[in-house]
Design an enzyme around this catalytic site. Structure first.
Site, PDB file in Angstrom:
ATOM      1  N   ARG A 134      19.418  28.321   9.895  1.00  0.00           N
ATOM      2  CA  ARG A 134      18.827  29.534   9.325  1.00  0.00           C
ATOM      3  C   ARG A 134      18.187  29.185   7.983  1.00  0.00           C
ATOM      4  NH1 ARG A 134      21.961  32.333   6.533  1.00  0.00           N
ATOM      5  NH2 ARG A 134      23.659  32.540   8.019  1.00  0.00           N
ATOM      6  N   TYR A 194      -2.354  47.750  10.175  1.00  0.00           N
ATOM      7  CA  TYR A 194      -1.676  47.731  11.469  1.00  0.00           C
ATOM      8  C   TYR A 194      -0.601  48.829  11.475  1.00  0.00           C
ATOM      9  CZ  TYR A 194       1.632  46.261  15.018  1.00  0.00           C
ATOM     10  OH  TYR A 194       2.491  46.249  16.078  1.00  0.00           O
ATOM     11  N   LYS A 228      -0.917  35.858  16.229  1.00  0.00           N
ATOM     12  CA  LYS A 228      -2.333  36.062  16.519  1.00  0.00           C
ATOM     13  C   LYS A 228      -3.098  34.734  16.491  1.00  0.00           C
ATOM     14  CE  LYS A 228      -1.176  40.406  16.535  1.00  0.00           C
ATOM     15  NZ  LYS A 228       0.258  40.478  16.678  1.00  0.00           N
TER      16      LYS A 228
HETATM   17  O1  P1T Z   1       3.559  41.758  15.788  1.00  0.00           O
HETATM   18  P1  P1T Z   1       3.981  40.961  14.573  1.00  0.00           P
HETATM   19  O2  P1T Z   1       3.903  39.492  14.753  1.00  0.00           O
HETATM   20  O3  P1T Z   1       5.303  41.415  14.026  1.00  0.00           O
HETATM   21  O4  P1T Z   1       2.878  41.264  13.442  1.00  0.00           O
HETATM   22  C1  P1T Z   1       2.611  42.538  12.946  1.00  0.00           C
HETATM   23  C2  P1T Z   1       1.199  42.612  12.443  1.00  0.00           C
HETATM   24  C3  P1T Z   1       0.938  42.478  11.084  1.00  0.00           C
HETATM   25  N1  P1T Z   1      -0.306  42.508  10.582  1.00  0.00           N
HETATM   26  C4  P1T Z   1      -1.377  42.674  11.383  1.00  0.00           C
HETATM   27  C5  P1T Z   1      -2.745  42.726  10.797  1.00  0.00           C
HETATM   28  C6  P1T Z   1      -1.197  42.802  12.762  1.00  0.00           C
HETATM   29  O5  P1T Z   1      -2.275  42.949  13.535  1.00  0.00           O
HETATM   30  C7  P1T Z   1       0.123  42.789  13.317  1.00  0.00           C
HETATM   31  C8  P1T Z   1       0.372  42.975  14.770  1.00  0.00           C
HETATM   32  N2  P1T Z   1      -0.665  43.580  15.445  1.00  0.00           N
HETATM   33  C9  P1T Z   1      -0.717  43.894  16.771  1.00  0.00           C
HETATM   34  C10 P1T Z   1       0.302  43.673  17.612  1.00  0.00           C
HETATM   35  C11 P1T Z   1      -1.978  44.504  17.247  1.00  0.00           C
HETATM   36  O6  P1T Z   1      -2.230  44.537  18.461  1.00  0.00           O
HETATM   37  O7  P1T Z   1      -2.731  44.967  16.393  1.00  0.00           O
END
Ligand code: P1T
Length: 386
Positions: free
Chosen positions: A49, A101, A203
């Protein structure tokens, strides 16, 4: 010797394995490490961790790509944002983009608000509005650019200037940038004055729709120490296997991003001419309201395109059901093209009145343009837009 992006993407943080010469950083699938004597450990490794060698390599790689000194990897983008929010105290105030988001809004509105954190959302395309929204209690200014889903472009350096010109103590507020949509290949917020950069590595960094992850990069030693403490204390760390997958992915980030940008421009141009499409938002189009800022701030315009379809929800639904090369799915940034409906899918957690005020309408459709052949993507859209 300082290397350029593509060389850093492939090599930063990764030396051939000292015991075997393995070119790829091994997946150190271990939760713990043998100690020679109580407390005598090899490097930082006492428990996974706290630290794991595959993660160490990834963290160094991400730091290099963002031009920062310190990287931290997390189990998701939201857990990375959560780590930043954990640096704040009850009574503190956050200024964030109006168009973020849905999940980034939700954690503030449904989790941290109950714990006494205040927030104000503001359209950051007007940098002066950021200072207007700040209070004496503001400790964090959270920028997302390009924004999700409307692809507004925020002038990072201008917002940093506004924050630093504010009254004390708010002028010392941490400026964070969610750089998920741009990726480090297209934009490096630390070089524009931001204190910390955030990614949903799910992403573009991951790029293959097979990992959920998050990252933070900073060059501020004090901030890094606090974030690193919280990473371990709260514990939302990624698995060694996910770190390996991300290391594999970042090696091709520059090549993938070039094709994402090229394809998205072609798709945006096609959509802009189509009679069934009311409006197209792509930072690379001269019609984009912040096109000039994007040209200055970004090295390319990214793979995301948003459009408003003429007609109502039923028309949008029919279109989304008809595409074949694009997959109807949440998320973005993978090699394959995805398409989604923000009001129903990714931004459903934003209240309906706030969605309407922002322009997240029933006709709004978001495309994550992949790296397939652009002609096939355009044909797919043309066929579905009948
Ligand atoms: O899904 P996660 O890895 O926890 O990330 C969240 C997140 C944070 N910031 C941005 C700009 C994001 O686009 C996202 C996640 N977004 C999607 C799942 C989406 O489809 O827009």
């Amino acid at each position: 010797m300082t290397h350029r992006f593509g060389t850093l993407a492939i090599h930063a943080g990764q030396e051939p394995d000292p015991t075997t010469g393995a070119i790829m950083t091994p997946i150190y699938q271990t939760s713990t490490y043998a100690q020679e004597s109580p407390g005598v450990i090899k490097g930082p490794y006492d428990y996974s961790r706290s630290a794991n060698p595959t993660r160490t390599a990834l963290e160094a790689n991400l730091a290099a790509l963002e031009g920062g000194r310190f990287g931290l990897a997390f189990a998701s983008g939201l857990s990375a944002f959560d780590c930043v929010l954990h640096t704040l105290n009850a009574g503190d105030h956050v200024v964030l983009c109006d168009d973020v988001y849905g999940g980034s809004f939700r954690i503030l509105d449904k989790v941290y608000k109950q714990m006494g954190l205040g927030y104000t959302r503001v359209d950051m395309t007007d940098a002066a509005a950021v200072r207007g929204a700040m209070t004496a209690a503001t400790r964090l200014v959270w920028i997302e650019t390009p924004t999700n889903p409307l692809l507004k472009i925020v002038d990072i350096a201008a917002v940093v200037r506004e924050v630093r010109a504010g009254g004390t103590p708010a002028r010392q507020a941490v400026v964070g940038v969610d750089n998920t949509f741009a990726s480090p290949y297209l934009q490096n917020p630390l070089s524009l004055g931001a204190d910390v950069v955030h990614h949903s590595s799910t992403k573009y960094l991951g790029g293959h729709s097979d990992v959920v992850g998050g990252a933070l990069v900073t060059s501020d030693e004090g901030l890094h120490a606090r974030l690193k403490f919280l990473q371990n204390a709260v514990g939302a760390v990624p698995s060694p296997h996910d770190c390996f997958l991300l290391l594999r992915s970042t090696k091709t980030l520059h090549v993938r991003m070039e094709r994402h940008c090229e394809n998205a421009m072609k798709v945006a141009r096609f959509l802009a001419e189509h009679p069934r499409v009311g409006r197209v938002s792509y930072p690379g189009l001269a019609s984009h309201p912040q096109h000039a800022v994007a040209r200055r701030q970004m090295r390319g315009f990214g793979g995301m395109v948003t459009m408003v379809l003429r007609g109502g929800l039923d028309d949008a639904r029919r279109f989304l059901e008809r595409v074949r090369v694009f997959s109807l799915a949440e998320s973005l940034g993978g090699v394959e093209s995805l398409i989604e409906h923000p009001a129903i899918m990714t931004h459903a957690s934003v209240p309906a009145d706030a969605r309407a005020a922002l322009g997240i309408s029933d006709g709004l459709v978001r495309l994550s343009v992949g790296i397939e052949d652009a002609e096939d993507l355009i044909e797919d859209l043309r066929r579905a837009l009948v």
